[in-house]
Each structure stands twice: as structure tokens, then as C-alpha cells.
Design an enzyme around this catalytic site. Structure first.
Site, PDB file in Angstrom:
ATOM      1  CG  ASP A  24      33.848  40.810  37.232  1.00 50.02           C
ATOM      2  OD1 ASP A  24      33.052  39.871  37.102  1.00 50.02           O
ATOM      3  OD2 ASP A  24      35.033  40.657  37.610  1.00 50.02           O
ATOM      4  CE  LYS A  45      35.024  32.215  39.797  1.00 52.49           C
ATOM      5  NZ  LYS A  45      35.519  33.567  39.690  1.00 52.49           N
ATOM      6  CD1 TRP A 103      37.756  38.303  42.101  1.00 56.62           C
ATOM      7  CD2 TRP A 103      39.032  38.054  40.278  1.00 56.62           C
ATOM      8  NE1 TRP A 103      38.162  36.994  42.037  1.00 56.62           N
ATOM      9  CE2 TRP A 103      38.931  36.807  40.929  1.00 56.62           C
ATOM     10  CE3 TRP A 103      39.786  38.143  39.107  1.00 56.62           C
ATOM     11  CZ2 TRP A 103      39.567  35.658  40.449  1.00 56.62           C
ATOM     12  CZ3 TRP A 103      40.416  36.992  38.632  1.00 56.62           C
ATOM     13  CH2 TRP A 103      40.298  35.773  39.294  1.00 56.62           C
TER      14      TRP A 103
HETATM   15  C1  LIG Z   1      36.631  34.186  38.958  1.00 51.86           C
HETATM   16  C2  LIG Z   1      36.488  35.613  38.655  1.00 51.86           C
HETATM   17  C3  LIG Z   1      37.073  36.180  37.507  1.00 51.86           C
HETATM   18  C4  LIG Z   1      37.965  35.396  36.562  1.00 51.86           C
HETATM   19  O1  LIG Z   1      37.342  34.340  35.952  1.00 51.86           O
HETATM   20  P1  LIG Z   1      38.195  33.280  35.070  1.00 51.86           P
HETATM   21  O2  LIG Z   1      37.121  32.603  34.281  1.00 51.86           O
HETATM   22  O3  LIG Z   1      38.909  32.382  36.009  1.00 51.86           O
HETATM   23  O4  LIG Z   1      39.113  34.046  34.206  1.00 51.86           O
HETATM   24  C5  LIG Z   1      36.874  37.515  37.300  1.00 51.86           C
HETATM   25  N1  LIG Z   1      36.131  38.279  38.130  1.00 51.86           N
HETATM   26  C6  LIG Z   1      35.563  37.766  39.236  1.00 51.86           C
HETATM   27  C7  LIG Z   1      34.761  38.642  40.133  1.00 51.86           C
HETATM   28  C8  LIG Z   1      35.716  36.419  39.529  1.00 51.86           C
HETATM   29  O5  LIG Z   1      35.148  35.913  40.641  1.00 51.86           O
END
Ligand SMILES: *Cc1c(COP(=O)(O)O)cnc(C)c1O
Length: 362
Positions: free
Chosen positions: A173, A197, A103
Site C-alpha cells: 500500500d 494523498k 492502515w
Molecule cells: C488514506 C489511506 C488509505 C485509504 O484511502 P481511502 O481512499 O480514503 O479509502 C489507505 N492506506 C493508506 C496508507 C492511506 O494513507
């Protein structure tokens, strides 16, 4: 189980707390006498205004968010933030990124479209199985921010210590660890998280941004929707937001407050992860992939060392009612995602199953 639900170990979208789903079920045909569901409701209605206001207020309480930070609900999931961050925060056109896995690599690739990206630390040399030392990074004076992916969902690492940014803005993030433990928001310039998540349904990100980072003087070609100012000025109601996701997330915020907040959920998460890691450390068949001190409490990648055995395990686990234990296609192996809403019973049942499989395949 009451609803014949499966233990879903998916990395996302992931499980939501059962009491929250039950509440949503009760309100789905007629939300509190409004005569309609939240899915059918105008985002300009009084009823919805109360839903979004309460969601924001509850999140502020839960994370103890200082007054000089805005809370924004923005569509486009997590991925859009890879672009919004550099588009809005690159003033000098230089940013530092810590490369810890899939990511952060995506974030780096996107940021490169908008300016100069300096990778100030990386764990690429060991296949992203650890978090590099970030206590003395070489950060140029004109760097606009330092960026981390605080929990790498695919690789299974977590920052337990934040980088020393030497006075520069920290951007994080938090998608796969959001609300899984207490967080001192004042240490960050911007925190963002895709909500599917650890919180709610997909299709939305929560952005927590320090007010002085909301700029007017960004590239005039930047789409209106991609400016944080647009969302800040309209309190996340510039256009029709993801009302449903805001509503569901709001319920999860309340649920977390009711069980004792982030300190309480952290304790539960530590206990839960310990059950799995302790077993992996004692197993002769399965082995955790990440350096001990950097292990995520949310995403637990592990391997048998043989692709064939991994595949056999995935098939057997599915048969036994455990879902989504296959590792991400980019790294292979196995992975159990045990977010906030995964009950401890689920992890214990998984460990029992791992033990049984190990015995049968010794
Ligand atoms: C899932 C995830 C993303 C992307 O999320 P989407 O909503 O699918 O675009 C970005 N960063 C991390 C750490 C993630 O686990």
C-alpha cells in the site's frame, strides 16, 4: 500567495501542484476544443480514450513499469483494495501481513474475512513508532503474499528497505508515498495507492499488478467489479471510471516528468522534510514521534508532550494560516503532511511559526 491559498498540511485529500490546477482551470469549460469539460465527457469517447491512454503511458514512463505489469484505475479509493487484494490474491487462503500502524491494521482486519492472516512482524509494542526488522520473517511456504503499508500516514513511518519475502509475492500500500521517490516495480507483485494523498482528487486507486497474479479462478461469488481481471481485460473501462480523477492524475504525472521525474521529486522531498526534522530535533518544546531511521518524508507526527499545549498550537496555527496540523484522532498530537505538492516555502513558513510559538511558550 497568488490565489490566497493556504498551506494545507492535511493528510488527504491534499494539495495539488498549482500549475496543474491552473491548467485544469483553463480546460474546465471546454477541454481542447471538445466543447465540454472532462466531467461531462463520455468515457467511450475518443477524447477521453486519449486522456486515459496518456495517463497510463506517462505513469509507466515515470515509474519505469515493466511490460508484464498492468496499470489499473479502480474506484473505491484506497479502502476497497483492502478487500480486493485478499479476494484476488489468496489462492491458498494464507497471507502474511506486517503490522506497522493504523492502515496496516485496517488491511489485516479486512483480509481476515477471506482467509488466514499471519502477522509476521509488528511494531505495536512501541506504539507503531518504528518499522520492525523484516530481514528474516517467518513466512509459511504456502503464503500467497506478504503485505506492507509502505508509508503509515497516521503513524509517520516509512520502509526504507523492503522486507525479505523469501520469494513470496510482495504487496504494498503506497497510498501516502506514491510517486514521492523512485520505485523498483519489479520487486513487487502488486502496488496500490489511493490517489488523493500524493497525486490527485479522491475516489480512485491506481493498481500496478504483475500479470501472472491476475486470476480467473477466484471465488465465483466475488463481485465482478472486485476482480482485477475485470479491470485488466477492459483496460480500466469496464464501467464508467472516475474520469475526472484519471484526467487530474494524468496532469500530475506530466508535471512530475517535467520537473525531472521521481529522482528529482525525491531530492525535493528530502530537502523539505529535513527542514522540519532538523527543527524538531533542535526544539525543546516539540518532538518528533518516530524513530529517526524510519521517519516518513511525507507525514511528520510530532508532540509537545502536553495535550493542552498541542491544542493551543493547533488553534494558533490555524489563526496564522496553516491548515490541518492536528494529529489523527487515534494518536493525538500534531502532524504535518508534506506531500509532493507542498512547496518548500510552506515547510519553511511552518518552521518559522513553530519557532515563534516555542519562544512565546517557553
Ligand atoms: C488514506 C489511506 C488509505 C485509504 O484511502 P481511502 O481512499 O480514503 O479509502 C489507505 N492506506 C493508506 C496508507 C492511506 O494513507
Amino acid at each position: 500567495m497568488k490565489y490566497d491559498r493556504t498551506y494545507n498540511f492535511s493528510a488527504g485529500p491534499a494539495m495539488m501542484p498549482e500549475p496543474v490546477l491552473e491548467e485544469i482551470q483553463k480546460e474546465v469549460l471546454n477541454y481542447r476544443g471538445s466543447g465540454m469539460s472532462v466531467m461531462e465527457m463520455s468515457h467511450r469517447s475518443k477524447v477521453f480514450q486519449q486522456i486515459i491512454d496518456e495517463a497510463e503511458a506517462d505513469l509507466r514512463k515515470l515509474m519505469n513499469i515493466p511490460d508484464n505489469y498492468k496499470v489499473l484505475f479502480i474506484q473505491g479509493g484506497g479502502t476497497l483494495q483492502f478487500a480486493m487484494v485478499p479476494l484476488n490474491l489468496m489462492k491458498n487462503g494464507v497471507a502474511c501481513y506486517v503490522e506497522t500502524g493504523s492502515w496496516s491494521k485496517k488491511a489485516i482486519a479486512e483480509a481476515k474475512k477471506y482467509g488466514e492472516v499471519k502477522i509476521v512482524a509488528s511494531s505495536k509494542d512501541e506504539n507503531f513508532t518504528y518499522v520492525p526488522d523484516c530481514s528474516n520473517l517467518d513466512i509459511p511456504d504456502n503464503a500467497d503474499y506478504v503485505y506492507i503499508c509502505e508509508n503509515e500516514t497516521i503513524n509517520g513511518t516509512t520502509f526504507f528497505n523492503l522486507p525479505n519475502t523469501k520469494g513470496h509475492v510482495l504487496v504494498s500500500d503506497q497510498s501516502s508515498m506514491f510517486l514521492s521517490r523512485p520505485c523498483d516495480v519489479s520487486k513487487y507483485g502488486l502496488i496500490w495507492a489511493g490517489v488523493q494523498k500524493n497525486v490527485g482528487p479522491a475516489g480512485m486507486a491506481v493498481v500496478i499488478i504483475r500479470e501472472d497474479l491476475i486470476r480467473e479462478d477466484i471465488d465465483p461469488k466475488c463481485p465482478t467489479y472486485l476482480s482485477y481481471k475485470t479491470h485488466a481485460d477492459s483496460a480500466s473501462l469496464y464501467n464508467t471510471p472516475n474520469c475526472w480523477a484519471i484526467y487530474c492524475c494524468g496532469k500530475v504525472f506530466k508535471y512530475l516528468m517535467n520537473i525531472g521525474g521521481l529522482t528529482a521529486i525525491e531530492k525535493i522531498n528530502q530537502e523539505k522534510a529535513k527542514v522540519l526534522y532538523d527543527y524538531l530535533d533542535s526544539s525543546k518544546l516539540f518532538k518528533g514521534s518516530v524513530r529517526k531511521e524510519d521517519r516518513s518524508l511525507m507525514n511528520v507526527p510530532f508532540v509537545t508532550g502536553s495535550d493542552e499545549m498541542d491544542a493551543k498550537f493547533v488553534a494558533a496555527s490555524k489563526e496564522a494560516g496553516f491548515d490541518n496540523l492536528k494529529g489523527h484522532k487515534s494518536v493525538g498530537g500534531l502532524r504535518a503532511s508534506i506531500y509532493n505538492a507542498m512547496p518548500k516555502d510552506g515547510v519553511e513558513a511552518l518552521v518559522e511559526f513553530l519557532k515563534k510559538f516555542e519562544k512565546e511558550n517557553a
